[in-house]
Motif scaffolding. Structure first.
Motif, short mmCIF file in Angstrom:
data_model
loop_
_atom_site.label_atom_id
_atom_site.label_comp_id
_atom_site.label_asym_id
_atom_site.label_seq_id
_atom_site.Cartn_x
_atom_site.Cartn_y
_atom_site.Cartn_z
N ALA A 122 12.75 -13.07 4.87
CA ALA A 122 11.72 -13.58 3.98
C ALA A 122 10.65 -12.52 3.71
N LEU A 123 10.28 -11.73 4.72
CA LEU A 123 9.28 -10.69 4.52
C LEU A 123 9.77 -9.63 3.53
N GLU A 124 11.06 -9.32 3.57
CA GLU A 124 11.61 -8.37 2.62
C GLU A 124 11.44 -8.88 1.19
N ARG A 125 11.76 -10.16 0.98
CA ARG A 125 11.63 -10.74 -0.36
C ARG A 125 10.16 -10.81 -0.78
N LEU A 126 9.29 -11.18 0.13
CA LEU A 126 7.86 -11.24 -0.19
C LEU A 126 7.32 -9.87 -0.57
N ALA A 127 7.76 -8.83 0.16
CA ALA A 127 7.32 -7.48 -0.16
C ALA A 127 7.82 -7.05 -1.53
N GLU A 128 9.08 -7.36 -1.83
CA GLU A 128 9.65 -7.00 -3.12
C GLU A 128 8.90 -7.68 -4.27
N ASP A 129 8.48 -8.94 -4.05
CA ASP A 129 7.80 -9.70 -5.10
C ASP A 129 6.30 -9.48 -5.11
N GLY A 130 5.78 -8.68 -4.18
CA GLY A 130 4.36 -8.38 -4.15
C GLY A 130 3.48 -9.55 -3.74
N VAL A 131 4.03 -10.46 -2.95
CA VAL A 131 3.26 -11.62 -2.50
C VAL A 131 2.44 -11.24 -1.27
N GLU A 132 1.18 -11.59 -1.27
CA GLU A 132 0.30 -11.25 -0.15
C GLU A 132 0.68 -12.05 1.11
N VAL A 133 0.77 -11.36 2.21
CA VAL A 133 1.08 -11.96 3.51
C VAL A 133 -0.03 -11.58 4.48
N GLY A 134 -0.41 -12.50 5.35
CA GLY A 134 -1.47 -12.24 6.31
C GLY A 134 -0.93 -11.78 7.65
N PRO A 135 -1.56 -12.19 8.74
CA PRO A 135 -1.09 -11.80 10.07
C PRO A 135 0.31 -12.34 10.36
N VAL A 136 1.11 -11.52 11.02
CA VAL A 136 2.46 -11.89 11.41
C VAL A 136 2.70 -11.39 12.83
N ALA A 137 3.25 -12.25 13.68
CA ALA A 137 3.61 -11.87 15.05
C ALA A 137 5.09 -12.11 15.27
N GLU A 138 5.67 -11.31 16.15
CA GLU A 138 7.05 -11.52 16.59
C GLU A 138 7.06 -11.87 18.07
N SER A 139 7.96 -12.78 18.41
CA SER A 139 8.18 -13.16 19.80
C SER A 139 9.56 -12.70 20.21
#
Length: 246
Positions: A122-139
């Motif tokens: 999903a992050l790849e698609r969001l980056a491609e579409d230029g959609v703003e994303v806030g904080p993200v954590a991985e577990s």
């Protein structure tokens, strides 16, 4: 303040720039970094409260067979205890040096909690579409935590939008796909340690300095990615469906 990670081959350039390169090994977080990261989260408006920590392969709490080892608050009053007060968080961090911390959702922020591979897609698609994303954590137990603005607590309760994705700590096993943590729920906030002997952690890939986005701007990307990853199991696919009214 952010930790960082790299993208997949073929899309690595854009995603890596977006997430600022490759994240360091989580074991590099020391006591000073821990306090600074917690204060940064609180400074961004994430209310915090102390949580249990790993004790070997188990939990520091005294509950036999704890179902969520090192992933739950230490106090039953965590909702009222949660705070962004710098002095209180400093006291907790220094007096409880092994403690993890949770952030209470539904006050200032929600968390969209998805399987790790679905989240990365999903992050790849969001980056491609230029959609703003806030904080993200991985577990390191296989989840991605996407922090967003909260849907809020409207004055008129009839305006509250209930949704089948709403997730509370006691129902997390029922949501193998997308979990929406809002009122009455919480997640671990980085840096946090998970049980086991392999130094598993919860760590930032985009830190809390990034503004919180509207959850609805991200939801379709995340639900589509989750549906692809869990679609082989009809019960799991239902958990990843678009929210519907109860």
């Amino acid at each position: 303040m952010s930790a960082e990670f790299g993208g997949r081959t073929g899309r690595q350039g854009k995603l890596s720039r977006w997430l600022r390169g490759r994240r360091p090994e989580p074991a590099a977080v020391d006591e000073g970094d821990r306090e600074a990261l917690l204060l940064a989260a609180a400074g961004a408006g994430l209310p915090l409260a102390p949580a249990a920590h790993p004790a070997g392969f188990g939990c520091s709490c005294d509950r036999v067979g704890c179902p969520t080892p090192a992933r739950h608050p230490v106090s039953f009053a965590w909702q009222t205890q949660s705070t962004t007060d710098r002095s209180q968080i400093e006291r907790w961090a220094r007096h409880q040096p092994q403690a993890n911390f949770i952030t209470a959702t539904g006050m200032t922020h929600d968390v969209l909690d998805v399987p790790l591979e679905a989240g990365r897609e999903a992050l790849e698609r969001l980056a491609e579409d230029g959609v703003e994303v806030g904080p993200v954590a991985e577990s390191d137990d296989g989840r991605m935590l996407v922090f967003t603005l909260t849907r809020g607590t409207p004055e008129d309760e009839d305006e509250w939008w209930p949704c089948e994705l709403d997730c509370h700590p006691e129902t997390m096993d029922e949501h193998p796909g997308l979990r929406w943590h809002c009122r009455g729920s919480y997640v671990l906030v980085p840096p946090a340690r998970l049980p086991g002997d392999d130094n598993r952690t919860v760590h930032w890939v985009r830190g809390p300095e990034h503004p919180l986005p509207d959850p609805l701007s991200l939801l379709e990307y995340l639900t589509d990615a989750c549906a692809r990853h869990v679609g082989q199991n009809p019960e799991q696919a239902a958990a990843a469906a678009w929210p519907s009214r109860r």
